[in-house]
Design a protein around this motif. Structure first.
Motif, PDB file in Angstrom:
ATOM      1  N   GLN A 196      72.811  30.121  89.469  1.00  0.00           N
ATOM      2  CA  GLN A 196      71.611  30.930  89.684  1.00  0.00           C
ATOM      3  C   GLN A 196      71.335  31.102  91.168  1.00  0.00           C
ATOM      4  N   VAL A 230      78.819  40.406  93.160  1.00  0.00           N
ATOM      5  CA  VAL A 230      77.586  40.393  92.374  1.00  0.00           C
ATOM      6  C   VAL A 230      77.075  41.822  92.220  1.00  0.00           C
ATOM      7  N   SER A 271      73.775  35.852  84.677  1.00  0.00           N
ATOM      8  CA  SER A 271      72.850  36.866  85.188  1.00  0.00           C
ATOM      9  C   SER A 271      71.452  36.285  85.303  1.00  0.00           C
ATOM     10  N   LEU A 326      73.331  34.032  92.629  1.00  0.00           N
ATOM     11  CA  LEU A 326      72.781  35.339  92.260  1.00  0.00           C
ATOM     12  C   LEU A 326      71.498  35.622  93.046  1.00  0.00           C
ATOM     13  N   VAL A 349      70.692  40.948  87.865  1.00  0.00           N
ATOM     14  CA  VAL A 349      71.685  40.518  88.845  1.00  0.00           C
ATOM     15  C   VAL A 349      72.761  39.740  88.102  1.00  0.00           C
TER      16      VAL A 349
END
Length: 418
Positions: free
Chosen positions: A329, A300, A277, A332, A311
């Motif tokens: 990352q 997501v 996240s 996301l 997220v």
């Protein structure tokens, strides 16, 4: 009775709360310095009973193969983890058929819907605050084929009595105004107005404080070594602070529960599916989500938590590895910026990972074991936050000798006996 709970994540703490409310003397043991510092710390923030869906579904094996060759795939496998994960993966694949999917989703929705009701009652009784919102969940679809593919889920929602709305593009924007600038990228959505959102870490730490006020004892910074038995009963837990005795013991260690059970001759098919996240501060309210938006293409979840956007996503088979690859990352960030561009300050994003304790059929394991004073509350996968209160109430009822308000016979570890 004196009940000893192993684990202080959201499942362990809610279990402690409901058992203390039922009149039991409760002790919680955890190796971390506080509650909710592992998988419960920075999850996606969804309380989504209607989206309680097993990953093991028809068509998933073929999708998984395709995802392995995509840059921003929602699922990945690290080669070094394959050998260890193989038995669990085979069990999961065995559930990737229509009949199993219907059974497993029905179980999950049953627990999750009940849990949402329990959470609402708990919130009213305690006044606990955790940046919660009650504005539903919206899953958006980027192509018509994906939208048409939810027919089987809609049928289960109907049969389970779960309220839902099928929305066109304009309906999605009406529910989530922040999607206006990106509306041309979606064709429609499925909205579940009964879903909620909230910060799981805030909730768990606040409830732990209230549980302590009821007399629950928390032993943090305490390593759990093993259970000591006498015949077919557990008599104590050997820990770094000495033996902890009790009348009843509860395994709520998430992904670490199988390792605790193995010396007892109990095989629990729970595997740590790694998730990630980012938490981003909001800089433009008009572009931000008002609740949770599920981006079906990337799997997501984009959730509003107060003045932040959480997220969460990705399912990665990587064992107990906790590294933070930049590529995860990037996926996301891509999803949230593509749908809610400019809503958050990505330069201040906090990147996190956690291990989701997943069963091969998606349903958590709640209830007794062949040891008459050992119970389990584990294996909730991505839905520990969603299912925590209901699972804990069920557990408290079973330990207290009361009949739970929902069917529980098919939730225990015994369903894997065959």
């Amino acid at each position: 009775m004196k009940v000893v709970i192993l684990g202080s994540g959201v499942v362990g703490v809610t279990s402690a709360w409901y058992l203390a409310r039922a009149g039991h003397e409760v002790t919680v043991i955890d190796r971390q310095p506080g509650a909710a510092l592992e998988t419960s710390f920075a999850n996606a923030g969804e309380i989504s009973p209607g989206y309680s869906t097993p990953w093991a579904a028809p068509g998933v094996p073929m999708k998984a193969l395709k995802w392995m060759f995509q840059k921003h795939a929602p699922f990945s496998i690290r080669p070094k983890a394959v050998a260890e994960a193989w038995p669990w993966m085979m069990q999961m694949l065995a559930n990737c058929n229509h009949a199993s999917y219907i059974v497993n989703k029905g179980r999950m929705v049953r627990v999750a819907e009940y849990s949402r009701d329990c959470l609402m009652a708990l919130r009213q009784a305690t006044g606990v605050q955790y940046d919660h919102r009650t504005q539903g969940t919206l899953e958006v679809f980027r192509n018509q084929q994906a939208l048409d593919g939810i027919a089987k889920d809609v049928e289960i929602l109907k049969s389970s009595g779960v309220p839902f709305e099928l929305l066109d593009r304009d309906g999605c924007v009406a529910a989530e105004p922040g999607l206006k600038a990106s509306s041309h990228k979606i064709v429609g959505g499925l909205r579940l107005p009964g879903d909620e959102t909230g910060d799981c870490f805030m909730f768990t730490t606040a409830l732990a404080e209230k549980a302590a006020e009821l007399g629950v004892k928390f032993h943090y910074n305490t390593a759990i070594h093993r259970a000591r038995t006498d015949g077919n009963r557990i008599v104590a837990i050997e820990t770094s602070i000495g033996d902890v005795t009790g009348d009843v013991f509860v395994g709520a260690l998430g992904s670490y529960t199988p390792a605790f059970l193995k010396p007892l001759g109990l095989k629990l098919p729970v595997y740590p599916i790694k998730g990630y996240s980012i938490t981003v501060p909001i800089v433009d309210e008009t572009k931000a989500p008002v609740s949770t938006v599920m981006d079906e293409a990337y799997k997501v979840a984009i959730t509003r938590l107060g003045d932040r956007i959480r997220v969460g996503g990705t399912a990665e088979i990587a064992g107990f590895n906790l590294d933070l690859p930049k590529a995860r990352q990037e996926t996301l960030t891509l999803s949230v910026e593509d749908l809610f561009g400019g809503a958050g300050d990505q330069s201040k994003a906090i990147f996190w990972t956690g291990l989701r304790p997943c069963t091969p059929d998606g349903t958590p394991v709640i209830g007794p074991t062949r040891y008459p004073n050992l119970y389990l509350n584990a294996g909730h996968g991505t839905l520990g936050w969603t299912m925590s209160c209901g699972s804990a109430q069920v557990l408290a009822d079973l330990i207290s000798g009361r009949k739970p308000e929902i069917e529980t016979a098919d939730l225990a570890i015994s369903r894997y006996a065959a």
